[in-house]
Design a protein around this motif. Structure first.
Motif, PDB file in Angstrom:
ATOM      1  N   ASP A 141      33.980 -20.903  75.121  1.00 24.71           N
ATOM      2  CA  ASP A 141      33.938 -19.745  76.005  1.00 24.71           C
ATOM      3  C   ASP A 141      32.781 -19.912  76.986  1.00 24.71           C
ATOM      4  O   ASP A 141      31.662 -20.211  76.599  1.00 24.71           O
ATOM      5  N   SER A 164      30.713 -17.963  79.980  1.00 26.33           N
ATOM      6  CA  SER A 164      30.497 -16.683  80.646  1.00 26.33           C
ATOM      7  C   SER A 164      30.220 -16.915  82.127  1.00 26.33           C
ATOM      8  O   SER A 164      29.801 -17.996  82.543  1.00 26.33           O
ATOM      9  N   SER A 167      27.873 -15.727  83.892  1.00 29.44           N
ATOM     10  CA  SER A 167      26.443 -15.927  84.159  1.00 29.44           C
ATOM     11  C   SER A 167      26.019 -17.388  83.980  1.00 29.44           C
ATOM     12  O   SER A 167      25.030 -17.821  84.555  1.00 29.44           O
TER      13      SER A 167
END
Length: 70
Positions: A55, A57, A59
């Motif tokens: 995963d 993100s 950011s």
């Protein structure tokens, strides 16, 4: 003596055939494992989700406070 002309198939056709056979064998083995040994399939699925899937993100990709809209 008769001379036979050797017919050479293009390289990409051989690759497509080999890739098709490989995909078929992988799908067939996954289906056989799924329907015959469900516990092993579930263990393998959990291992795959933990170790292979990742995963990311937003950011991590885009700096915080940048001019980008998400």
């Amino acid at each position: 003596m008769e001379e036979k002309e050797i017919e050479v198939r293009p390289f990409f056709i051989k690759c497509i055939i080999i890739e098709s056979i490989t995909v078929f064998l992988i799908l067939a083995s996954v289906l056989v494992i799924k329907f015959t040994n469900k516990s092993f399939f579930e263990k393998t699925k959990k291992w795959y989700e933990k170790n292979i899937l990742d995963d990311t993100s937003i950011s991590e990709v885009i700096e915080q406070g940048g001019k980008y809209e998400v």
